[in-house]
Design a protein around this motif. Structure first.
Motif, mmCIF file in Angstrom:
data_model
loop_
_atom_site.group_PDB
_atom_site.id
_atom_site.type_symbol
_atom_site.label_atom_id
_atom_site.label_comp_id
_atom_site.label_asym_id
_atom_site.label_seq_id
_atom_site.Cartn_x
_atom_site.Cartn_y
_atom_site.Cartn_z
ATOM 1 N N VAL A 1 6.479 14.406 0.733
ATOM 2 C CA VAL A 1 6.002 15.710 1.184
ATOM 3 C C VAL A 1 7.061 16.742 0.822
ATOM 4 O O VAL A 1 8.242 16.557 1.110
ATOM 5 C CB VAL A 1 5.750 15.723 2.710
ATOM 6 C CG1 VAL A 1 5.337 17.106 3.179
ATOM 7 C CG2 VAL A 1 4.695 14.699 3.088
ATOM 8 N N ASN A 2 6.616 17.813 0.167
ATOM 9 C CA ASN A 2 7.510 18.901 -0.242
ATOM 10 C C ASN A 2 7.232 20.100 0.658
ATOM 11 O O ASN A 2 6.142 20.654 0.646
ATOM 12 C CB ASN A 2 7.272 19.274 -1.706
ATOM 13 C CG ASN A 2 7.422 18.071 -2.602
ATOM 14 O OD1 ASN A 2 8.480 17.466 -2.662
ATOM 15 N ND2 ASN A 2 6.355 17.701 -3.286
ATOM 16 N N PHE A 3 8.230 20.473 1.452
ATOM 17 C CA PHE A 3 8.085 21.507 2.462
ATOM 18 C C PHE A 3 9.118 22.600 2.207
ATOM 19 O O PHE A 3 10.277 22.480 2.587
ATOM 20 C CB PHE A 3 8.376 20.894 3.839
ATOM 21 C CG PHE A 3 7.307 21.095 4.865
ATOM 22 C CD1 PHE A 3 6.772 22.329 5.116
ATOM 23 C CD2 PHE A 3 6.879 20.023 5.620
ATOM 24 C CE1 PHE A 3 5.803 22.509 6.085
ATOM 25 C CE2 PHE A 3 5.912 20.180 6.588
ATOM 26 C CZ PHE A 3 5.380 21.425 6.826
ATOM 27 N N THR B 1 0.857 -1.184 0.000
ATOM 28 C CA THR B 1 0.000 0.000 0.000
ATOM 29 C C THR B 1 0.889 1.229 0.000
ATOM 30 O O THR B 1 2.100 1.130 0.150
ATOM 31 C CB THR B 1 -0.934 0.012 1.234
ATOM 32 O OG1 THR B 1 -1.859 1.101 1.108
ATOM 33 C CG2 THR B 1 -0.158 0.149 2.531
ATOM 34 N N ASP B 2 0.273 2.388 -0.179
ATOM 35 C CA ASP B 2 1.060 3.604 0.000
ATOM 36 C C ASP B 2 0.773 4.174 1.382
ATOM 37 O O ASP B 2 -0.116 3.715 2.089
ATOM 38 C CB ASP B 2 0.837 4.616 -1.133
ATOM 39 C CG ASP B 2 -0.555 5.214 -1.157
ATOM 40 O OD1 ASP B 2 -1.114 5.500 -0.077
ATOM 41 O OD2 ASP B 2 -1.077 5.431 -2.259
ATOM 42 N N SER B 3 1.539 5.162 1.761
ATOM 43 C CA SER B 3 1.467 5.671 3.128
ATOM 44 C C SER B 3 0.161 6.373 3.462
ATOM 45 O O SER B 3 -0.152 6.572 4.633
ATOM 46 C CB SER B 3 2.641 6.610 3.390
ATOM 47 O OG SER B 3 2.660 7.671 2.455
ATOM 48 N N THR B 4 -0.643 6.721 2.458
ATOM 49 C CA THR B 4 -1.909 7.393 2.742
ATOM 50 C C THR B 4 -2.956 6.452 3.313
ATOM 51 O O THR B 4 -4.030 6.891 3.697
ATOM 52 C CB THR B 4 -2.485 8.098 1.498
ATOM 53 O OG1 THR B 4 -2.768 7.121 0.492
ATOM 54 C CG2 THR B 4 -1.534 9.143 0.985
ATOM 55 N N PRO C 1 9.959 11.574 2.933
ATOM 56 C CA PRO C 1 8.885 10.571 2.867
ATOM 57 C C PRO C 1 7.797 10.864 3.890
ATOM 58 O O PRO C 1 8.075 11.171 5.048
ATOM 59 C CB PRO C 1 9.585 9.256 3.213
ATOM 60 C CG PRO C 1 11.032 9.534 3.189
ATOM 61 C CD PRO C 1 11.226 10.988 3.343
ATOM 62 N N GLU C 2 6.559 10.789 3.456
ATOM 63 C CA GLU C 2 5.416 11.033 4.325
ATOM 64 C C GLU C 2 5.299 9.977 5.412
ATOM 65 O O GLU C 2 4.808 10.256 6.502
ATOM 66 C CB GLU C 2 4.146 11.091 3.472
ATOM 67 C CG GLU C 2 2.927 11.553 4.197
ATOM 68 C CD GLU C 2 1.924 10.453 4.434
ATOM 69 O OE1 GLU C 2 0.890 10.780 5.010
ATOM 70 O OE2 GLU C 2 2.160 9.305 4.064
ATOM 71 N N THR D 1 2.290 17.505 -1.788
ATOM 72 C CA THR D 1 2.679 16.099 -1.803
ATOM 73 C C THR D 1 2.873 15.650 -3.246
ATOM 74 O O THR D 1 2.384 16.279 -4.175
ATOM 75 C CB THR D 1 1.621 15.190 -1.139
ATOM 76 O OG1 THR D 1 0.377 15.355 -1.813
ATOM 77 C CG2 THR D 1 1.456 15.529 0.332
ATOM 78 N N SER D 2 3.570 14.559 -3.379
ATOM 79 C CA SER D 2 3.791 13.958 -4.681
ATOM 80 C C SER D 2 3.556 12.460 -4.542
ATOM 81 O O SER D 2 3.805 11.881 -3.485
ATOM 82 C CB SER D 2 5.221 14.234 -5.134
ATOM 83 O OG SER D 2 5.470 13.643 -6.385
#
Length: 81
Positions: A31-33, A8-11, A39-40, A63-64
């Motif tokens: 996550v782009n900050f 799965t993905d982290s969401t 990584p989220e 996010t990407s």
């Protein structure tokens, strides 16, 4: 009978104990900050830090999607089991 692997993905925000118990592979969103990317999935234990940082930024983070190569790496590793 064959082996089934779960990815799965982290969401999905699965609890770490659930991930470990069921041997689920998690591929993380990015996550782009403000010029920094991470990584989220690391946010599972750092939500307080994330929200503190969110209060201080000029621009909201974006996010990407998880990198395709990460899914490929996970599926290849599962196929070799």
């Amino acid at each position: 009978m064959g082996i089934i692997g779960f990815v799965t993905d982290s969401t999905a925000y699965l609890h770490p104990a659930f991930i470990e118990k069921h041997q689920i592979e998690v591929v993380s969103l990015i996550v782009n900050f403000e010029g920094e990317s991470f990584p989220e999935a690391g946010l599972y234990v750092n939500f307080d830090e994330f929200y503190d940082r969110l209060r201080q930024v000029t621009y909201l983070p974006t996010t990407s999607q998880p990198p395709l190569g990460e899914f490929l790496k996970v599926t290849k590793s599962l196929a070799s089991v």
